[in-house]
Design an enzyme around this catalytic site. Structure first.
Site, PDB file in Angstrom:
ATOM      1  CE1 TYR A  62     -23.594   3.203  31.755  1.00 45.13           C
ATOM      2  CE2 TYR A  62     -25.466   2.071  30.791  1.00 45.13           C
ATOM      3  CZ  TYR A  62     -24.946   3.131  31.519  1.00 45.13           C
ATOM      4  OH  TYR A  62     -25.781   4.105  32.009  1.00 45.13           O
ATOM      5  N   PRO A 235     -32.761   3.340  40.888  1.00 44.70           N
ATOM      6  CG  PRO A 235     -34.361   1.920  39.941  1.00 44.70           C
ATOM      7  CD  PRO A 235     -33.033   2.576  39.661  1.00 44.70           C
ATOM      8  N   GLY A 239     -29.133  -1.078  45.779  1.00 50.50           N
ATOM      9  CA  GLY A 239     -29.633  -2.042  46.769  1.00 50.50           C
ATOM     10  C   GLY A 239     -29.875  -1.434  48.135  1.00 50.50           C
ATOM     11  CB  VAL A 241     -33.839   1.742  48.165  1.00 51.68           C
ATOM     12  CG1 VAL A 241     -35.337   1.815  48.337  1.00 51.68           C
ATOM     13  CG2 VAL A 241     -33.296   3.093  47.708  1.00 51.68           C
ATOM     14  CB  THR A 243     -29.890  -3.932  52.032  1.00 49.58           C
ATOM     15  OG1 THR A 243     -29.137  -2.795  51.569  1.00 49.58           O
ATOM     16  CG2 THR A 243     -30.011  -4.948  50.902  1.00 49.58           C
TER      17      THR A 243
HETATM   18  N1  LIG Z   1     -27.532   8.245  33.175  1.00 45.14           N
HETATM   19  C1  LIG Z   1     -26.629   7.940  34.084  1.00 45.14           C
HETATM   20  O1  LIG Z   1     -25.747   8.742  34.421  1.00 45.14           O
HETATM   21  C2  LIG Z   1     -26.710   6.597  34.741  1.00 45.14           C
HETATM   22  C3  LIG Z   1     -25.893   6.297  35.850  1.00 45.14           C
HETATM   23  C4  LIG Z   1     -25.999   5.032  36.407  1.00 45.14           C
HETATM   24  C5  LIG Z   1     -26.896   4.094  35.880  1.00 45.14           C
HETATM   25  N2  LIG Z   1     -27.661   4.408  34.796  1.00 45.14           N
HETATM   26  C6  LIG Z   1     -28.616   3.442  34.201  1.00 45.14           C
HETATM   27  O2  LIG Z   1     -29.534   3.070  35.185  1.00 45.14           O
HETATM   28  C7  LIG Z   1     -29.516   1.652  35.346  1.00 45.14           C
HETATM   29  C8  LIG Z   1     -29.788   1.331  36.785  1.00 45.14           C
HETATM   30  O3  LIG Z   1     -28.767   1.884  37.622  1.00 45.14           O
HETATM   31  P1  LIG Z   1     -28.149   1.044  38.806  1.00 45.14           P
HETATM   32  O4  LIG Z   1     -27.644  -0.226  38.265  1.00 45.14           O
HETATM   33  O5  LIG Z   1     -27.246   1.936  39.554  1.00 45.14           O
HETATM   34  O6  LIG Z   1     -29.507   0.811  39.602  1.00 45.14           O
HETATM   35  P2  LIG Z   1     -30.066   0.010  40.791  1.00 45.14           P
HETATM   36  O7  LIG Z   1     -31.120  -0.867  40.220  1.00 45.14           O
HETATM   37  O8  LIG Z   1     -30.430   0.993  41.840  1.00 45.14           O
HETATM   38  O9  LIG Z   1     -28.872  -0.863  41.366  1.00 45.14           O
HETATM   39  C9  LIG Z   1     -28.581  -2.119  40.849  1.00 45.14           C
HETATM   40  C10 LIG Z   1     -27.297  -2.568  41.485  1.00 45.14           C
HETATM   41  O10 LIG Z   1     -27.533  -2.785  42.877  1.00 45.14           O
HETATM   42  C11 LIG Z   1     -27.255  -4.140  43.207  1.00 45.14           C
HETATM   43  N3  LIG Z   1     -28.154  -4.652  44.245  1.00 45.14           N
HETATM   44  C12 LIG Z   1     -27.759  -5.169  45.396  1.00 45.14           C
HETATM   45  N4  LIG Z   1     -28.777  -5.545  46.151  1.00 45.14           N
HETATM   46  C13 LIG Z   1     -29.880  -5.288  45.445  1.00 45.14           C
HETATM   47  C14 LIG Z   1     -31.253  -5.453  45.704  1.00 45.14           C
HETATM   48  N5  LIG Z   1     -31.750  -5.975  46.844  1.00 45.14           N
HETATM   49  N6  LIG Z   1     -32.102  -5.053  44.768  1.00 45.14           N
HETATM   50  C15 LIG Z   1     -31.649  -4.527  43.622  1.00 45.14           C
HETATM   51  N7  LIG Z   1     -30.353  -4.363  43.331  1.00 45.14           N
HETATM   52  C16 LIG Z   1     -29.470  -4.735  44.246  1.00 45.14           C
HETATM   53  C17 LIG Z   1     -27.375  -4.895  41.899  1.00 45.14           C
HETATM   54  O11 LIG Z   1     -26.603  -6.070  41.982  1.00 45.14           O
HETATM   55  P3  LIG Z   1     -27.146  -7.422  41.308  1.00 45.14           P
HETATM   56  O12 LIG Z   1     -26.935  -7.269  39.843  1.00 45.14           O
HETATM   57  O13 LIG Z   1     -26.247  -8.452  41.923  1.00 45.14           O
HETATM   58  O14 LIG Z   1     -28.568  -7.597  41.692  1.00 45.14           O
HETATM   59  C18 LIG Z   1     -26.829  -3.865  40.900  1.00 45.14           C
HETATM   60  O15 LIG Z   1     -25.407  -3.846  40.920  1.00 45.14           O
HETATM   61  C19 LIG Z   1     -28.136   1.209  34.838  1.00 45.14           C
HETATM   62  O16 LIG Z   1     -28.113  -0.146  34.429  1.00 45.14           O
HETATM   63  C20 LIG Z   1     -27.965   2.155  33.688  1.00 45.14           C
HETATM   64  O17 LIG Z   1     -28.679   1.685  32.569  1.00 45.14           O
HETATM   65  C21 LIG Z   1     -27.575   5.649  34.242  1.00 45.14           C
END
Ligand SMILES: NC(=O)c1ccc[n+]([C@@H]2O[C@H](COP(=O)([O-])OP(=O)(O)OC[C@H]3O[C@@H](n4cnc5c(N)ncnc54)[C@H](OP(=O)(O)O)[C@@H]3O)[C@@H](O)[C@H]2O)c1
Length: 327
Positions: A62, A235, A239, A241, A243
């Site tokens: 990361y 999850p 974003g 889901v 927006t």
């Molecule tokens: N095992 C794997 O292969 C794998 C792959 C990907 C991720 N992960 C893990 O899962 C965690 C979560 O994944 P993710 O970051 O893709 O998840 P997420 O919570 O679905 O998405 C968060 C991203 O969406 C943005 N976003 C924009 N509008 C949003 C809103 N209204 N509400 C929430 N978020 C919004 C966030 O930006 P802002 O920060 O500006 O809010 C952030 O960049 C990662 O941090 C990592 O630890 C694992």
């Protein structure tokens, strides 16, 4: 915050976990972590802790290790924290570009790479042990005996307490379990209202509609059967889901976001809470990994802990997300 046990271990973890992929500044390897990125990271972690989150998910890759490095600032910010939280990291992906351009070029589950990766994570995180180590993405060249040797040595040296996998099918886990001396306690998989394969697989079994896509049917059931906690990553689908905005536009995304908005308003909670409550309502007792770096969104997400969806609400959201009625 309600807790669950990770696998069948004594580890009691918050149902909502904080994913650290977003902290640590840019994905540019050559750019050091700036003061503002440090402040934002500490603020995000502190907010998560205040909301009752005790589980932090990392990976060696990361932000080229900067996410782990910036996280270590929390040890001096919050005294005596290490024993109170669960720190998980992952290994197995090799980024080989000078600058990250989204190409994950190579996977490596060799003994040497696993040990080297853990050593580097421990150094960056400034901790003596990882509570959990996950194998990040399936390496087709994996030799399960080598993984077993790596896990044995890491456990014997006290550097890793528990082991799991990520993005892996039931068949692959079964193969690993044949060789490992430790249980697999978690499988981190993408699951959201806009990424439903894991849950929908059992529903579309033996159906013509929607067009069948084989996506490891039975993995969810396998994990439940073997006490492997599913950790749902992305999850919010970045974003979308919340927006409804996707590129290209998707009717399912728009309908999910609209319905989430209606249910959130009716219950007087945030939209983020409804999106996560949908995952938490599933009897698999998943842990959800949120990735937003914004304190207000972290708080909004944690409202999910107090929300219980009805069957009707759950199914309306499910049908909107799958973009098709039930068979
Ligand atoms: N095992 C794997 O292969 C794998 C792959 C990907 C991720 N992960 C893990 O899962 C965690 C979560 O994944 P993710 O970051 O893709 O998840 P997420 O919570 O679905 O998405 C968060 C991203 O969406 C943005 N976003 C924009 N509008 C949003 C809103 N209204 N509400 C929430 N978020 C919004 C966030 O930006 P802002 O920060 O500006 O809010 C952030 O960049 C990662 O941090 C990592 O630890 C694992």
């Amino acid at each position: 915050m309600k807790t669950i046990h990770l696998g069948n271990t004594p580890l009691e973890v918050s149902r909502i976990a904080y994913g650290c992929m977003g902290i640590g500044g840019s994905w540019d390897r050559t750019e050091p972590i700036g003061e503002q990125s440090k402040r934002e990271a500490v603020q995000a972690i502190r907010t998560a802790l205040d909301e009752g989150i005790n589980f932090f998910d990392h990976a060696d890759i990361y932000r080229w290790g900067k996410s782990e490095e910036v996280f270590a600032a929390i040890w001096s910010e919050v005294p005596h924290l290490r024993d109170k939280i669960i720190v998980q990291s992952k290994c197995g992906i090799i980024l080989d570009n000078q600058r990250y351009e989204g190409s994950l070029t190579n996977f490596d589950f060799s003994y040497e790479h696993i040990l080297r990766s853990v050593e580097a994570s421990l150094k960056r995180l400034k901790t003596e042990y990882l509570d959990v180590l996950l194998l990040h993405r399936p390496d087709p060249l994996m030799e399960p005996e080598e993984v077993a040797r790596a896990f044995d040595d890491l456990q014997a040296s006290g550097k890793v307490r528990y082991f799991g996998v990520s993005n892996q099918s039931a068949a692959l886990i079964e193969l690993l379990r044949k060789h490992l001396h430790q249980p697999i306690i978690a499988n981190q998989l993408e699951v959201s209202l806009l990424h439903l394969h894991l849950i929908d697989a059992a529903v579309v079994f033996n159906q013509d509609r929607p067009a069948r896509v084989l996506r490891n049917e039975g993995t969810l059931e396998y994990c439940r059967q073997h006490d492997i906690t599913i950790q749902a990553w992305a999850p919010f689908k970045k974003g979308a889901v919340i927006t409804g905005v996707t590129e290209p536009p998707s009717q399912a995304a728009q309908e999910v976001a609209q319905l989430i908005g209606e249910i959130a308003q009716a219950k007087g909670v945030s939209k983020e809470a409804i999106a996560l409550a949908w995952l938490l309502r599933h009897p698999a007792k998943m842990q959800v990994i949120i990735g937003t770096t914004k304190p207000e969104r972290i708080k909004a997400a944690c409202e999910a802990d107090g929300v219980e969806l009805t069957r009707d609400e759950w199914y309306r959201l499910f049908i909107a997300g799958r973009g098709d009625r039930m068979p």
